[in-house]
Structure formats: structure tokens, C-alpha cells
Enzyme design. Sequence first.
Site, PDB file in Angstrom:
ATOM      1  N   ARG A   1       0.865  -1.195   0.000  1.00 18.85           N
ATOM      2  CA  ARG A   1       0.000   0.000   0.000  1.00 18.85           C
ATOM      3  C   ARG A   1       0.897   1.239   0.000  1.00 18.85           C
ATOM      4  NH1 ARG A   1      -3.589  -0.283   4.962  1.00 18.85           N
ATOM      5  NH2 ARG A   1      -4.595  -1.983   3.840  1.00 18.85           N
TER       6      ARG A   1
ATOM      7  N   ARG B   1      -1.706   6.766   9.547  1.00 19.07           N
ATOM      8  CA  ARG B   1      -1.820   6.204   8.185  1.00 19.07           C
ATOM      9  C   ARG B   1      -1.927   7.325   7.146  1.00 19.07           C
ATOM     10  NH1 ARG B   1      -4.077   0.853   8.391  1.00 19.07           N
ATOM     11  NH2 ARG B   1      -3.177  -0.191  10.195  1.00 19.07           N
TER      12      ARG B   1
ATOM     13  N   LYS C   1      -3.536   1.543  14.925  1.00 20.31           N
ATOM     14  CA  LYS C   1      -3.485   2.467  13.794  1.00 20.31           C
ATOM     15  C   LYS C   1      -4.178   3.787  14.134  1.00 20.31           C
ATOM     16  CE  LYS C   1      -7.277  -0.212  11.895  1.00 20.31           C
ATOM     17  NZ  LYS C   1      -7.617  -1.152  10.827  1.00 20.31           N
TER      18      LYS C   1
ATOM     19  N   LYS D   1      -5.903   7.305  12.147  1.00 14.86           N
ATOM     20  CA  LYS D   1      -6.332   7.792  10.824  1.00 14.86           C
ATOM     21  C   LYS D   1      -6.746   9.259  10.900  1.00 14.86           C
ATOM     22  CE  LYS D   1      -7.794   3.202   9.351  1.00 14.86           C
ATOM     23  NZ  LYS D   1      -8.895   2.339   8.890  1.00 14.86           N
TER      24      LYS D   1
ATOM     25  N   CYS E   1     -14.781  -3.369   0.296  1.00 14.25           N
ATOM     26  CA  CYS E   1     -13.363  -3.645   0.560  1.00 14.25           C
ATOM     27  C   CYS E   1     -12.897  -4.807  -0.323  1.00 14.25           C
ATOM     28  CB  CYS E   1     -13.178  -3.989   2.035  1.00 14.25           C
ATOM     29  SG  CYS E   1     -13.857  -5.606   2.460  1.00 14.25           S
TER      30      CYS E   1
ATOM     31  N   CYS F   1      -7.510 -11.031   1.206  1.00  7.22           N
ATOM     32  CA  CYS F   1      -7.466 -10.590   2.601  1.00  7.22           C
ATOM     33  C   CYS F   1      -7.607 -11.775   3.551  1.00  7.22           C
ATOM     34  CB  CYS F   1      -8.561  -9.555   2.880  1.00  7.22           C
ATOM     35  SG  CYS F   1      -8.519  -9.062   4.612  1.00  7.22           S
TER      36      CYS F   1
ATOM     37  N   CYS G   1     -15.487  -8.315   6.588  1.00 10.77           N
ATOM     38  CA  CYS G   1     -15.350  -8.644   8.020  1.00 10.77           C
ATOM     39  C   CYS G   1     -15.571  -7.358   8.815  1.00 10.77           C
ATOM     40  CB  CYS G   1     -13.980  -9.261   8.305  1.00 10.77           C
ATOM     41  SG  CYS G   1     -12.671  -8.055   8.608  1.00 10.77           S
TER      42      CYS G   1
ATOM     43  N   CYS H   1     -13.187  -1.943   6.508  1.00 11.76           N
ATOM     44  CA  CYS H   1     -12.350  -1.068   5.684  1.00 11.76           C
ATOM     45  C   CYS H   1     -13.173  -0.194   4.730  1.00 11.76           C
ATOM     46  CB  CYS H   1     -11.341  -1.893   4.894  1.00 11.76           C
ATOM     47  SG  CYS H   1     -10.184  -2.769   5.972  1.00 11.76           S
TER      48      CYS H   1
HETATM   49 FE1  SF4 Z   1     -10.170  -7.522   4.841  1.00 10.99          FE
HETATM   50 FE2  SF4 Z   1     -12.015  -7.101   6.646  1.00 10.99          FE
HETATM   51 FE3  SF4 Z   1     -10.667  -5.011   5.617  1.00 10.99          FE
HETATM   52 FE4  SF4 Z   1     -12.409  -6.294   4.143  1.00 10.99          FE
HETATM   53  S1  SF4 Z   1     -12.882  -5.177   6.004  1.00 10.99           S
HETATM   54  S2  SF4 Z   1     -10.331  -5.737   3.509  1.00 10.99           S
HETATM   55  S3  SF4 Z   1     -12.241  -8.381   4.829  1.00 10.99           S
HETATM   56  S4  SF4 Z   1      -9.830  -6.641   6.877  1.00 10.99           S
END
Ligand code: SF4
Length: 571
Positions: free
Chosen positions: A81, A150, A216, A218, A436, A442, A481, A485
Amino acid sequence: MKIKELTDIEGTPSEMEVIKDRTNYLRGNIEESFAERLTASIPDEDTKLLKFHGSYMQDDRDIRNERAQQKLEPAYQFMIRVRLPAGVATPHQWLTMDNLANTHGNGTLKLTTRQTFQMHGILKWNMKSTIQEMNHALMDTIAACGDVNRNVMSTSNPYQSDVHGEVYDISRELSEHLLPKTRAYHEIWLDEEKVVDSNEAEEVEPMYGRYYLPRKFKIGFAIPPANDVDIYSQDLGFIAILEGGKLQGFNVTVGGGMGMTHGDANTYPQLARVIGFCPPDKVNEVGEKILTIQRDYGNRTDRKNARFKYTVDRLGLDWIRNELNTRLGWEIEEERPFQFDRNGDRYGWIESDGKWHLTLFIENGRVKDFDGYPLMTGLREIAHVHTGEFRLTANQNLIISNVTATNKAKIDALVEKYGLTDGKGNSALRQNSMACVALPTCGLAMAEAERYLPVLISKIEDTLDEAGLRDEEIIIRMSGCPNSCSRPALGEIGFIGKAPGKYNMYLGAGFAGDRLNKMYRENIGEEEILATLKPIFFQFAKERQENEHFGDFVIRAGYVAAVTSGLNFHS
Ligand code: SF4
């Protein structure tokens, strides 16, 4: 102020704190691990440390079982990244990333929800040369992940280009100011000569210290009325206050954050709150002092409760403001009035001060050549003729920015030739969608997101067409998840993955990103999602009030309660 030692922490420090302690300012054994060629992976401790260098080790989960049956190690690869403050890249940088993605990556680029490039599929042996080539193009990956500040975000809205430029400069300066000072990155990836070890935290890392931050951190800058950076999701936010079109300073927000853990009510998404106002020349100072408050008071024993939002909720806003004033040695001012009207992007061309800007819709930020849609090639061709910048938006879209009147026709011709959409023809729901990465790369994904949301939206669009809502702007977001993100808790419709094909469904966030949503259905699959949404859309089409947004309607109609604080997210 003396930086705390691990021995000063009450309770048992988390494993990550111990790793930070023993790895000499982010060095660990990363260099040796990448030099070793017997395996495509690196040891666990180095994977944790590698995040501070802007990279995660991953494996292709689509072929994990197949490789296990063949008694092969997982298909290890790395994600890199870039640190790209405010998402601004030159055409040369765009071409560099395009080339690296096609030579060392998986042939695609991901434009992230934090306005930067992410590249997947890099093999261990190509990591160093990839990072070096990025550096040749004046890009680095320092602190793109890890327990540090970040990538700093800033509004992409090009309508007020002079103020935008000013805020961009300030956000970039803050990003530089908050960078870790260790030379570990330069030694490991850029072959800089090693510095002599020092155990003096104040000498090596005067701001972060030996243990960096508990989690982290932000930061975002927003210029109202656009809340495209989702300022309320940031640990620290700066809301530009304008008078007569001139920048006066910033309202300062603290304590936002999206991540949580399924089934753990002590974790929750939270909205940032305004604590005062500061002039433009005080941003670095305010940013640094707030960061050090989190450094000193954040939870270092339980990483699930270590984000700044929990520190703010535990200690209280007044305490944070007083502590900030004490550390500053002067007092931040009363907050000033402001108004946001949306958090998505506007598509198409706009003209501002004689320059043109084209916002293109990039579904879920994935840049590649799709069947019948050569997006990556088209953008590469644009980069060859473009003389302005590319701006990556916080909604995973792309602005071809600062186009001269002469160049506009050339870019228009390329847009036409490659069929690059600015959103026309899509439903407004799709144009306001965000997902995401999730599967297959991931490691934390519990369910699909980027690969599935477009399919789900196509099915939802059938209902929207029936209900006459195709052009209704509704913010929809999906994460694989609860790390969230794609900021799903700020979607008027939000999905968070629970298991393959199963999601928790949330409703009721504010269209301007100023209210969280709330769980409406738990652990449901596609059939139930479609069946659940259908009657709500029809009722909305029939009973909505003038200019009422979907998120507001589901609250008024009693589907969910309004959530204006994360403390009420689960109740
Ligand atoms: Fe991975 Fe969870 Fe972030 Fe999606 S929200 S990119 S599944 S860590």
C-alpha cells in the site's frame, strides 16, 4: 514529556507491544527474512512488523485447499500500500503503478477507501525492486499500515480548487510531520547504510517512541459541504471553515473509527466529535499533540480496545480537550458552524478557475482490463497525455484533475474510445457503492465483498427499477469482516460479512456520513437480503417525504433507531 516504557503499563502488554519493543524501531529480521529463498513466506513476527512498512503478507485463498491437497505451501504473496497523502498522483506515478502492477503484481490496481494505491500478488523476491521503483517515482509505503498515523486523507472535491489546493498542502505537511523517523525502511528497502543502534526512544522516534501507537491512527481533512472523506470515521479530523471563500482554519474532530468485533459489545463503530477550532498554521501542532495523547493513554493491553475512539470514550471529550490545551500551552477556540450535505462523489466534468476535472466511477476501486471494458488500458492512455494530476477519492473513484481546455478534447476522446464510464447508465445505488477487497487476498475476510457487491447490486436494481428508484442516491457499502475497511457503518445500507455468503445487514446511516446505521437483520444470505429490502424500497417510494433520504426514511418508518453515538450501536 517522557515517553512511557512497557514497564509503566498497567496490566500485561499485548503481544504486539512486546514485538515493537524487541525489534529495534521496526527492523526485526525483515531484511534477512526477505533474503531467504526457501519459502515464499516470512516468519510471523516479521509479518506483523512488515505492516509498518506498508505491506501485508497474504495468500490466494481461492487455491488454498487445492495447494494443501498437493502438499504445497499456500500461494504466499504480498500486498503493498502506497502512502499518497490526499490521494494525489502525477501521471508519471500512475504509469509507474500501472507498470508495477503488470510486471510484479496481479495485473490490477486497487484504489482504496483511504485514497491510495494498493497492489496485490507481489512475490517475496520482487518486493524490494517494487518498492525501489515506487521510490524512484517519489512514492513510498512508509506507515501505510501499522500502529502509526496512516495515509492522510483530504477532500477530492475540485469545485473550490484554490481552497482545495491549500488544504491539500496542509494535509501533506501533516502527513510528513507525523511520519516515523526510524531509518529502518530506508535501510531495508532502499539499501541505505545502517545507523548505529540507539536505545534512546526520544532520539530515534521523538514523537512515537519505541512502542509507536497502541493501534493504527487515521486522519482526514474535509471541506464542507462535501464529507467525501467520512470525517466522522477518522481518529482525528480537520473540517475546513471558510469565510468569503477563504480558509479561516479547521474544526478539530476526535474519536471516530469503524472497526469492531462480531459478538463483542465492548467494540463498536464510533462517530468523531468536534472539540474546537484551530487556525491553519496550528494544524501540525494540534495533530502531534493529539497523537501523543493517544500514544500515552491508549490501551496497550487489549488491541481490540486500543483505537483512539475507546480512549476518547473512556476519558471523555472534556478531558481530551483539557489535556490537548495543556500540551499545546494555548487553548483551542470554540468550534465554528459548518454543514455537510453528502459523503459520496459527483461524477462527470466540472470546470473551476479555467481548469477541468473529470470524476470517473471506478467500481469498488478495482482498476483492470475487464472483458469488454479495458479500464486499465484506457487510464494508461490518459496518463500518457494528461498534464494535471490524478486524484484518488475516498469513495474509490478517480478524478482526472486540472485538465487544460486544450487537453480536454483528447481526454474526452480516450474516455469515449475505451468506454470509461463517469457513472452514466448505472443506477445511483451502484454509483454510491463501496466494497473492501476481502476474498481472495485478505486473510481476515469472512465473506466476499468486492467480488460480490456488484452482483448483489444488479439484483437489487431490479427492485429499484420496479419501484422507480433507479436514480435515487442511496449509499450502500459492504465489508468482508467487521474491520470495516469500506466504512459499512456509514452506509444507508451496510453489510458486514459473517461467513461465506452470510452478512449482517444494517440500515439507517446519514446521507452526509453523520449518523451510524444499526443492525436490522443478522447473518442472512442473498435471498433474504433481497426479500427484506424489497418492501422497504416500495414503502420508501410511496411514503417518502420531499428530499428525504433512504437512511432517514428507515428511521422515520420505524425499521431501526437512529444511532448518533457508537455507544448505542448495539443497544
Ligand atoms: Fe479484509 Fe475485513 Fe478489511 Fe475487508 S474489512 S479488507 S475483509 S480486513
